[in-house]
Write a protein that holds these residues in place. Sequence first.
Motif, short mmCIF file in Angstrom:
data_model
loop_
_atom_site.label_atom_id
_atom_site.label_comp_id
_atom_site.label_asym_id
_atom_site.label_seq_id
_atom_site.Cartn_x
_atom_site.Cartn_y
_atom_site.Cartn_z
N PHE A 442 0.86 -1.16 0.00
CA PHE A 442 0.00 0.00 0.00
C PHE A 442 0.89 1.19 0.00
CE2 PHE A 442 0.40 -2.37 3.63
CZ PHE A 442 -0.72 -2.58 4.41
N LYS B 367 -8.85 1.72 6.21
CA LYS B 367 -8.59 0.39 5.67
C LYS B 367 -7.13 0.24 5.32
CE LYS B 367 -12.66 -1.81 4.49
NZ LYS B 367 -13.03 -2.42 5.73
N GLN B 368 -6.56 1.34 4.91
CA GLN B 368 -5.17 1.24 4.49
C GLN B 368 -4.22 1.21 5.67
OE1 GLN B 368 -4.68 4.47 1.82
NE2 GLN B 368 -6.39 3.84 0.55
N SER B 370 -3.47 -0.70 7.84
CA SER B 370 -3.72 -2.06 8.32
C SER B 370 -2.89 -2.38 9.55
CB SER B 370 -3.41 -3.05 7.21
OG SER B 370 -2.05 -2.93 6.86
N ASP B 601 1.09 4.25 7.17
CA ASP B 601 1.08 2.80 7.11
C ASP B 601 2.43 2.34 6.63
OD1 ASP B 601 -0.92 2.79 4.14
OD2 ASP B 601 1.24 2.79 4.37
N GLN B 618 -4.71 9.40 -1.50
CA GLN B 618 -5.06 8.04 -1.84
C GLN B 618 -6.50 8.03 -2.28
OE1 GLN B 618 -3.05 5.15 -0.84
NE2 GLN B 618 -1.37 6.57 -0.52
N GLN B 622 -12.23 1.59 -3.61
CA GLN B 622 -11.51 0.35 -3.75
C GLN B 622 -11.13 0.23 -5.21
OE1 GLN B 622 -10.55 -2.01 -1.65
NE2 GLN B 622 -11.17 -0.70 0.03
N ARG B 628 -3.21 -0.38 -8.45
CA ARG B 628 -2.75 0.31 -7.26
C ARG B 628 -1.39 0.95 -7.47
NH1 ARG B 628 -4.22 -1.59 -1.60
NH2 ARG B 628 -6.38 -1.03 -1.75
#
Lengths: 442, 935
Positions: A442, B367-368, B370, B601, B618, B622, B628
């Motif tokens: 990510f 969500k990112q 994580s 993250d 970002q 989704q 990505r």
Amino acid sequence: KSSVQTIGEEQIQNPYTELLVLKGHQDIVRFLVQIDDCRFASAGDDGIVFLWNAQTGEKLFELHGHTHKITAIAPFSSSDASEEKKHLILTASADRTVIVWDCTSGRQVQKVSCFHSTVKCLTVLQRLDVWLSGGSDLCVWNRKLDLLCKTSHLTDAGISALVELPKNCVAAAVGRELIIFRLVASNEGSEGWNVLEVKRLVDHQDNILSLVSVNDLTFVTGSHVGELIVWDALDWTKQASECNFWDSSVHPDVQPEIKLSESPNETSVQHLTSDEECVFAAVGKGIYVYNLQMKRVIACQRTAHDSSVLHIERLPNRQLISCSEDGSVRIWELREKQQLPAEPVPTGFFNMWGFGRANKQANQAAKKMQENTPVYFLELVGDLIGHSSAVQMFLYFGELGLATCSADHLIILWKDGERESRLRSLTLFQKLAQNGDVQLKF
Amino acid sequence: MISAPDVVAFTREEELEDELCSEPPLPEEYSVPLFPFASHGANPWAKVASSKFTRDFILISEFSEQVGPQPLLTIPDDAKVSGTFDLNYFSLRIMSVDYQASFVGHPPGSAYPKLNFVEDSKVVLGDSKEGAFAYVHHLTLYDLEARGFVRPFCMAYISADEHKIMQQFQELSAEFSKASECLKTGNRKAFANELEKKLKDLDYTRTVLHNETEIQKKANDKGYYTTQAIEKANELASVEKSIIEHQDLLKQIRSYPYRKLKRSDFHPYEPERALDQDNTGCDQDLTTSDLAEPSETQLYAHVPSYTPKLIKAKSAKCFDKKLKTLEELCDIYFFTQTLDQLHQIERTFRGDVCYLLTDQISRALLKQQSVTNFLFEDVSFLHEKPPEKQYRGCQGLSQDAVDRKCSEESPAPKVVISLGSYKSSVECVPIKMEQEIEDSQEPKMTESITFEHQENLDYLDADIKGSISSGESIEVLGTEKSASGLTKSESQASLPVSPSPQPGRSKVGSRRTVSEDSIEVLSTCPSESLIPEDFKASYPSAINEEPYVDDEEGGLRFTPKLNPDNADEQEDISKQENLVQVDSACCIGKESPNFLEPLPDLGQKPCDEDGVVRIPPQPYRQVEPGLRGSFGSFPSHDGISGGLLPYELDSRYLTGSREVSKSSLDECSDSTSYISSAASTCSDRTPSPAHLACQASERHKKKAGQNALRFIRQYPFAHPAIYSLLSGRTLIVLGEEEAIVKKLVTALSIFVPNCGIYAKPVKHWVTSPLHVVDFQKWKLIGLQRMVSPAGVNVLHALSRYSRYVSILDADSKTLRCPLYKGTLVSRLADHRTQIKRGSTYYMHVQSILTQLCSKAFLFTFCHHLHLPISERETEESVVNRRMNFLKLQLGLANEDIKIVQYLAELLKLQYIQEPSQGVNPLLRFDYVPSFLYKI
């Protein structure tokens, strides 16, 4: 009113700042035995043996086989250089069986069930590659679990403790008697051994509760009424004895208001441990340090705990750990007298709730040593409170921490929080390196 | 975007435009556009809208072949919701825009009637007069008795807020597609059943006729046929033809699933077998999803026992027969499922679009994260699965509370900002054109549906949506129908013009003059235009065709938003205008390139000196995993991400060329029945109960925030208590009364870090003595104080384990816990705070905790802080470095360090945890003295 020393909440020297509760047992956990550097076994009244990883607290195996409570446990590692080291443990149970377990596979290797009475102690004689079981008689077994020989019926009460002595001898505590047995090679086979009773020592006034070998020359016994006798391991003669731990006249420094009752419970020698110089005795609620050279108690903590001290162990760093029926584990340090600090102890909050104990003066007890008697004193450096019931035993794993087992069915692993944190960081960065790509998505 | 000016009225469009054109939009991010009507004393929340309904609702309409467009039902089924809104009229409007080229019948060159598997079309319509804007989802259902076997229906999400429709278009489309798919699946089953029955009837009829003919033959030995006999023979022949036709139809309807085989969860279907088999076999095969399975057997158990009827030669092809209800058309099970889904949609999209968007953005951002998000985020949220449909489904989790928020909090500037952001995000959304290949059959309406009761109705929606205006027109704001004729500005001059009722809206009204009385197709997109470029190109051009495109330019801008990059700043602002601040903080602009993401993250190397991680914007959608990678290359034209990039969008809008868009449109139209992955996820998902749970948790948040606010105001020692929670020391709330204790526990629970992705370590009420295991498991416990002997045990245990716990005595209002001298908690819980709303405070707490998480993250994942750089380095110097980092880099003082250390420890544990085995619960503690605090 209690005269137990308290330390309060600020314990700078107490390294154990992290704990891990290991659940599994359904009854009192009485025994902990170390298998290797990072594994240990626990056993207790539920008849189940658990194998644990001392680092992670992971439950490795759950060994079922005994139908009654376990009465003795001993590690039984093969010393053969030829094969890879095999870690076995022996467990004896009130169901009159002894089971050999393989710690690697978690399987039952063999089961012996020809006992007439409960085996109360197990000793492995590595040198001779045999193991002994002590119940109402003493049996000698080899590795393959063949019965090599046995004594005649000794007593209904049975052997309560066994210790290996030099020259193929063992000392067995049978009631108030100490019986010395010798193993002699039988004539017919190379594997065969005969066991002979060599001597009976009847110096103790009451049941012998603890038996420990200090070195090749000395072993020590302690009895229910507080007698401590030092024996010569070779000719089994009494070298010294101390039998009035409770006698305040010997220790005139004791505060007059502390009236130790002389009931046997208060003075029974529950457990003994030793290093080269000293014998550490858990006597009643107190801890005593007996110097073998000086043949006297050099330091003591008469009321180290609120109730009987059940197990005591000497750590390499001059520290001593004791555990007690009161559910606490305490860490002591043997110090020179002159270092006596007088720092105040932060007060607890007990009074706030209206049921606390007002014992601010308690920590003075340690300092009340007379100048001419002990040069040392035991200072409380930390206590571990976690169990809600008697702490039966503990196992010191060095860096890995301390495992305690208790009547509250729990085992607690006490760990150095700093070290654990560091290890976790290490693991984290290792894992990060491993799957760094995955994480960078990510 | 023709009708957008209605809403734009609140923004300073012109200024924004100019600035955005001339310079980078960064400085503007920090400014709050002024409320333009402030001087008039106008309340922007006054009910400016002419909308006659109080809140959003869903309308299902049918274009009945007998009576024309008619509303069938609304969700929620509450007369108050639609109010005086003319459903009949609106049905007429929305059904008149049917883009479905649903040709059914005998195509030339074909012997038999062909079913057309028509895709749903998705259109956005606006009716300025009614003050209604609608997302309209047209679909057709099959009905054997209907004309051409099809009956057109539409489901419409009607809102007074056009922006909401536009911005949530993609989500609405996805959700409605699911509902539609569910409906159509049931319809196919029902249709197939009907066909089979019909076939049996025909078969029976044929047998009867055949016998009669034979009898006649025998009876008649004259060698020539009577008229009667010839008639019979003709009848027989027509029956046989009819049988063949119907068999063909059955085959067609059953072959449908083949088209959807791409879907992994779609059940393969074997027509050969099914054709020869009886109905039960076919039922199973028609199953689209798990949704259908459980009930199928019982639903269709009765089918095999069908007794064929004789069919008269001339079937009643007339208007006197009663058409099937919608319920009958698609069988009750699927119908109920669909209704459930629609109710879910209604709940999901309830409330102001501001909150919908904010929620979506923060959700997507979280969500990112994580690595850190488990610490303070909702457990239910973390359990959600990443797939798009799940994500979509969850965006409405908080609508319940959100609605109330938006009705309660009314300062204007906030909304101005929000509106700006909506506008910008509309265009950001790469609207995914979805197309479903569906057979259609005609349903009928039903009245006998039991609706779920609506709880927490929000009547204030319409108050907020003050957007409605001028002309009476239906504006097709967007459509997705591939077969659409791309009609633009089809004039419908017959509609009367009514001036805008809003005095303050003259501007809007004047702008709208062009569009009045016309149907304006604001944008039409073929369903295949999943490819963002196509959409990007075509969408603006459609707008450009309209003369008042300029109105929308502001909407295409990326309106500045406050950046919560620094909580200190935020804090300062919050002192002045905290309501505004907090809310705008929630509206973290996803599209802002300078957006400083407080939650780092793993992907971002923590490198900034100030300890704040800087990451590029970002997308909050989704996105396909394959795309990505393109986020790195910032203004990229390819990939869906491109759709989210402001500059690019702007330039496109400014220079948008019609030709380009046209060509792309054509391209798209050419492509045939591609089934988008998202298009037909429909019926496989029952409305998940998680939504309800989440809504409940939203309510809980609000309540907790309110209680927490009260707590920090009431208790001067709130700081050490909160410190205890944040540093992992179990806090015990001791009290006699359960309600009081539980309230306190609820209040404090928002400060409790989670130890894993399990439930919060909070135990609201305990009556038995505590044990060390409890402290390992729970970090916040409500404990009953009893006077009985049992109570003594409880207290004794408490004193025994006092080193592990802080104790808040709710009865005597005392707190016993370690000293706290840090600064962090005072920002978290300032008793002089101006925040008044529980939900606002909750968000405030959440933002500071998020910042804390980022610190903990940095601390945890800085290699050199934990491990020596070189072999020779001593542990001591590492420790020094670590402490320096905490103090100087992270700016932590005193006990704040312990908070971050504890969070870091949790992060480590979570990260190194093997997936197979759970985290071994650890109890970490310090040997620190406790102090007694009193009020």
